[in-house]
Design a protein around this motif. Structure first.
Motif, PDB file in Angstrom:
ATOM      1  N   PHE A   1      17.607 -30.094 -13.795  1.00  0.00           N
ATOM      2  CA  PHE A   1      16.993 -29.065 -12.868  1.00  0.00           C
ATOM      3  C   PHE A   1      17.191 -29.153 -11.602  1.00  0.00           C
ATOM      4  O   PHE A   1      17.869 -30.271 -11.013  1.00  0.00           O
ATOM      5  N   VAL A   2      17.030 -28.128 -10.823  1.00  0.00           N
ATOM      6  CA  VAL A   2      17.269 -27.598  -9.435  1.00  0.00           C
ATOM      7  C   VAL A   2      16.006 -27.539  -8.832  1.00  0.00           C
ATOM      8  O   VAL A   2      15.513 -26.479  -9.218  1.00  0.00           O
ATOM      9  N   ILE A   3      15.553 -28.074  -7.652  1.00  0.00           N
ATOM     10  CA  ILE A   3      14.730 -27.963  -6.993  1.00  0.00           C
ATOM     11  C   ILE A   3      14.913 -27.285  -5.736  1.00  0.00           C
ATOM     12  O   ILE A   3      15.582 -27.661  -4.756  1.00  0.00           O
ATOM     13  N   GLY A   4      14.350 -26.125  -5.322  1.00  0.00           N
ATOM     14  CA  GLY A   4      14.605 -25.206  -4.072  1.00  0.00           C
ATOM     15  C   GLY A   4      13.407 -24.199  -4.144  1.00  0.00           C
ATOM     16  O   GLY A   4      13.068 -23.533  -4.797  1.00  0.00           O
ATOM     17  N   LEU A   5      13.438 -23.710  -2.781  1.00  0.00           N
ATOM     18  CA  LEU A   5      12.426 -22.966  -2.424  1.00  0.00           C
ATOM     19  C   LEU A   5      12.998 -21.443  -2.688  1.00  0.00           C
ATOM     20  O   LEU A   5      14.099 -21.123  -2.681  1.00  0.00           O
ATOM     21  N   PRO A   6      12.090 -20.631  -3.294  1.00  0.00           N
ATOM     22  CA  PRO A   6      12.604 -19.261  -4.067  1.00  0.00           C
ATOM     23  C   PRO A   6      13.249 -18.672  -2.932  1.00  0.00           C
ATOM     24  O   PRO A   6      14.384 -17.628  -3.190  1.00  0.00           O
ATOM     25  N   GLU A   7      12.980 -18.627  -1.708  1.00  0.00           N
ATOM     26  CA  GLU A   7      13.310 -17.586  -0.588  1.00  0.00           C
ATOM     27  C   GLU A   7      14.827 -18.273  -0.167  1.00  0.00           C
ATOM     28  O   GLU A   7      15.231 -17.108   0.271  1.00  0.00           O
ATOM     29  N   ARG A   8      15.215 -19.249  -0.670  1.00  0.00           N
ATOM     30  CA  ARG A   8      16.387 -19.899  -0.301  1.00  0.00           C
ATOM     31  C   ARG A   8      17.485 -19.302  -1.359  1.00  0.00           C
ATOM     32  O   ARG A   8      18.147 -19.945  -2.042  1.00  0.00           O
TER      33      ARG A   8
ATOM     34  N   LEU B   1      18.718 -34.210 -15.567  1.00  0.00           N
ATOM     35  CA  LEU B   1      19.066 -34.546 -14.172  1.00  0.00           C
ATOM     36  C   LEU B   1      18.393 -33.492 -13.074  1.00  0.00           C
ATOM     37  O   LEU B   1      17.990 -32.641 -13.311  1.00  0.00           O
ATOM     38  N   ILE B   2      17.881 -34.089 -12.043  1.00  0.00           N
ATOM     39  CA  ILE B   2      17.038 -33.412 -11.309  1.00  0.00           C
ATOM     40  C   ILE B   2      18.025 -33.378  -9.960  1.00  0.00           C
ATOM     41  O   ILE B   2      18.440 -34.494  -9.107  1.00  0.00           O
ATOM     42  N   MET B   3      18.257 -32.378  -9.262  1.00  0.00           N
ATOM     43  CA  MET B   3      18.872 -32.311  -7.949  1.00  0.00           C
ATOM     44  C   MET B   3      18.522 -31.336  -7.033  1.00  0.00           C
ATOM     45  O   MET B   3      17.611 -30.576  -7.368  1.00  0.00           O
ATOM     46  N   GLU B   4      18.774 -31.476  -5.763  1.00  0.00           N
ATOM     47  CA  GLU B   4      18.012 -30.594  -4.493  1.00  0.00           C
ATOM     48  C   GLU B   4      19.064 -29.386  -4.513  1.00  0.00           C
ATOM     49  O   GLU B   4      20.405 -29.448  -5.125  1.00  0.00           O
TER      50      GLU B   4
ATOM     51  N   GLY C   1      19.752 -51.540  -4.752  1.00  0.00           N
ATOM     52  CA  GLY C   1      18.803 -52.435  -3.990  1.00  0.00           C
ATOM     53  C   GLY C   1      17.956 -51.215  -2.891  1.00  0.00           C
ATOM     54  O   GLY C   1      16.753 -51.258  -3.447  1.00  0.00           O
ATOM     55  N   ASP C   2      18.710 -50.540  -2.224  1.00  0.00           N
ATOM     56  CA  ASP C   2      17.750 -49.627  -1.180  1.00  0.00           C
ATOM     57  C   ASP C   2      18.710 -48.546  -1.177  1.00  0.00           C
ATOM     58  O   ASP C   2      19.903 -48.509  -0.489  1.00  0.00           O
ATOM     59  N   ASN C   3      18.452 -47.424  -1.773  1.00  0.00           N
ATOM     60  CA  ASN C   3      19.137 -46.070  -1.722  1.00  0.00           C
ATOM     61  C   ASN C   3      18.463 -45.077  -0.626  1.00  0.00           C
ATOM     62  O   ASN C   3      17.401 -45.086  -0.759  1.00  0.00           O
ATOM     63  N   ILE C   4      19.255 -44.407   0.098  1.00  0.00           N
ATOM     64  CA  ILE C   4      18.583 -43.229   0.909  1.00  0.00           C
ATOM     65  C   ILE C   4      19.027 -42.197   0.555  1.00  0.00           C
ATOM     66  O   ILE C   4      20.457 -41.947   0.289  1.00  0.00           O
ATOM     67  N   CYS C   5      18.180 -41.146   0.528  1.00  0.00           N
ATOM     68  CA  CYS C   5      18.538 -39.730   0.051  1.00  0.00           C
ATOM     69  C   CYS C   5      18.524 -39.488  -1.605  1.00  0.00           C
ATOM     70  O   CYS C   5      19.027 -40.147  -2.229  1.00  0.00           O
ATOM     71  N   SER C   6      17.615 -38.396  -1.866  1.00  0.00           N
ATOM     72  CA  SER C   6      17.167 -38.244  -3.091  1.00  0.00           C
ATOM     73  C   SER C   6      18.099 -36.992  -3.635  1.00  0.00           C
ATOM     74  O   SER C   6      17.504 -35.976  -4.297  1.00  0.00           O
ATOM     75  N   PHE C   7      19.423 -37.049  -3.410  1.00  0.00           N
ATOM     76  CA  PHE C   7      20.313 -35.863  -3.613  1.00  0.00           C
ATOM     77  C   PHE C   7      20.135 -35.416  -5.135  1.00  0.00           C
ATOM     78  O   PHE C   7      20.036 -34.237  -5.579  1.00  0.00           O
TER      79      PHE C   7
ATOM     80  N   LEU D   1      28.209 -39.099  -6.920  1.00  0.00           N
ATOM     81  CA  LEU D   1      28.970 -38.010  -7.562  1.00  0.00           C
ATOM     82  C   LEU D   1      28.191 -36.510  -7.113  1.00  0.00           C
ATOM     83  O   LEU D   1      28.918 -35.531  -7.418  1.00  0.00           O
ATOM     84  N   PHE D   2      27.267 -36.506  -6.540  1.00  0.00           N
ATOM     85  CA  PHE D   2      26.518 -35.409  -6.159  1.00  0.00           C
ATOM     86  C   PHE D   2      26.070 -35.557  -4.775  1.00  0.00           C
ATOM     87  O   PHE D   2      25.375 -36.612  -4.263  1.00  0.00           O
ATOM     88  N   VAL D   3      26.442 -34.800  -3.633  1.00  0.00           N
ATOM     89  CA  VAL D   3      26.354 -35.040  -2.157  1.00  0.00           C
ATOM     90  C   VAL D   3      25.944 -33.698  -1.678  1.00  0.00           C
ATOM     91  O   VAL D   3      26.362 -32.500  -2.122  1.00  0.00           O
ATOM     92  N   HIS D   4      25.041 -33.628  -0.599  1.00  0.00           N
ATOM     93  CA  HIS D   4      24.661 -32.638   0.372  1.00  0.00           C
ATOM     94  C   HIS D   4      25.829 -31.861   0.907  1.00  0.00           C
ATOM     95  O   HIS D   4      26.583 -32.600   1.693  1.00  0.00           O
ATOM     96  N   HIS D   5      25.816 -30.636   0.617  1.00  0.00           N
ATOM     97  CA  HIS D   5      26.952 -29.698   1.288  1.00  0.00           C
ATOM     98  C   HIS D   5      26.324 -29.246   2.638  1.00  0.00           C
ATOM     99  O   HIS D   5      25.414 -28.595   2.667  1.00  0.00           O
TER     100      HIS D   5
END
Length: 367
Positions: free
Chosen positions: A66-73, A143-146, A257-263, A312-316
């Motif tokens: 699954f990919v979450i994204g605004l339809p207008e993008r 798998l859920i990604m942004e 432990g503590d992760n930041i960013c839900s990529f 393995l997945f990172v914001h571009h």
């Protein structure tokens, strides 16, 4: 309870670009604990000689991606559709949510619209909608990604190697036969956090995030001699440790432990139920990724999580207006002349022209 196994060491040697080693680690200086017996294994390339592993199928070994994204993008949808097509998997889109459209009656308990951005609220709702989709449709894993993700062109090989390490860690996890479902990533996981931007290990948590000593899990597995890891100086995301303490070309598989960013993160069917309960119904008062981290760090509802760094997945960050990077934060109107992705050596996004023309992928950095 996650931990409880004795200190042992396992080294797995595999071939694609070189030898890859997995080593058990406990806390303490890393180089002093790299020892052990060798055991042969395969790191299978994406040239078709991968046996029967479902990781090499059209959904990366999950039932859905699954990919979450605004339809207008539409720009982001165009990019990810082409990227996934060229690296051999299919996407299912879940429309993102504009925070201001969420009625006050549907706000999570504890949410303060005066102190929190509506964009953070929309991010929360979009992710929770993905969790609900898994539960509603009876999906075994997803798998859920942004929608601004990038990944290495060899992503299936990297996921296959991660799966071997994740299965080793799961031997220490609480097992509940009622929750087990077939997966190439193992039978006893709830969440696989495959894309984050900052990593803090259990043993390094700051005072306000510390968990009881008996809940901490400090054992790690190293994936060594991975030629897709960026060169020294280009490897980031180490919030609590120094990469100088680890051999070059190393990835670390660990219980977060503590992760930041839900990529990007995967949920099993049981994991989606736990996540929906905690993230959807228990109240929210801070950004989504902070609450997602709490879910793993505090082992909420018995949550069993595994993560990897470098991710393995990172914001571009694409070429063009910097303000287009995020639909949550406003970064101004400056223009970026060249796109880049942190921590991804053979970037799929940056290699799209080469891949379309059938050419070899190029590295972002030499060294």
């Amino acid at each position: 309870m996650i931990g409880g196994r004795p200190n042992v060491s396992l080294v797995i040697c595999a071939v694609v670009f070189g030898c890859v080693f997995l080593s058990y680690l406990s806390s303490g200086p890393v180089r002093n604990q790299l020892s052990s017996t060798a055991s042969p294994a395969r790191w299978v390339s994406s040239n078709g000689k991968h046996g029967k592993s479902d990781i090499f199928n059209g959904t990366l070994g999950f039932e859905k991606v699954f990919v979450i994204g605004l339809p207008e993008r539409s720009d982001k949808r165009d990019a990810l559709t082409l990227m996934s097509s060229l690296t051999g998997f299919r996407l299912s889109w879940i429309d993102g949510v504009v925070g201001k459209t969420i009625t006050d009656k549907a706000l999570p308990f504890g949410w303060n619209r005066e102190t929190m951005q509506d964009s953070n609220l929309g991010s929360w709702r979009g992710h929770v909608n993905a969790m609900r989709r898994i539960v509603e449709d009876g999906v075994s894993s997803a798998l859920i990604m942004e929608d601004d993700m990038d990944w290495d062109v060899h992503v299936k090989d990297l996921l296959a190697q991660f799966a071997q390490a994740a299965q080793i860690l799961q031997k220490d996890f609480h097992q509940d036969q009622r929750l087990r479902s077939p997966s190439p990533y193992g039978q006893d996981w709830d969440m696989l956090w495959l894309g984050s931007c900052v990593t803090t290990f259990d043993e390094d948590l700051p005072e306000h995030l510390k968990i009881p000593l008996e809940q901490r899990y400090t054992r790690k597995i190293l994936i060594r001699n991975d030629p897709t890891v960026p060169p020294p100086g280009r490897v980031l995301a180490n919030g609590s440790f120094s990469w100088d303490d680890y051999p070059p070309q190393t990835r670390i598989v660990y219980v977060p432990g503590d992760n930041i960013c839900s990529f990007a993160y995967a949920l099993s069917a049981a994991g989606a139920q736990k996540a929906l309960q905690h993230m959807g119904l228990e109240g929210q008062h801070k950004p989504f990724d902070n609450h997602l981290s709490d879910l793993c760090r505090m082992r909420v509802l018995g949550m069993r999580c595994v993560s990897i760094v470098p991710s393995l997945f990172v914001h571009h960050r694409p070429r063009g207006k910097i303000s287009a990077d995020s639909d949550i934060n406003n970064a101004g109107e400056e223009t970026r002349e060249a796109g880049f992705t942190e921590n991804i050596l053979y970037s799929t996004r940056l290699n799209l022209r080469n891949l379309v023309m059938g050419l070899e992928p190029e590295k972002q950095w030499e060294g």
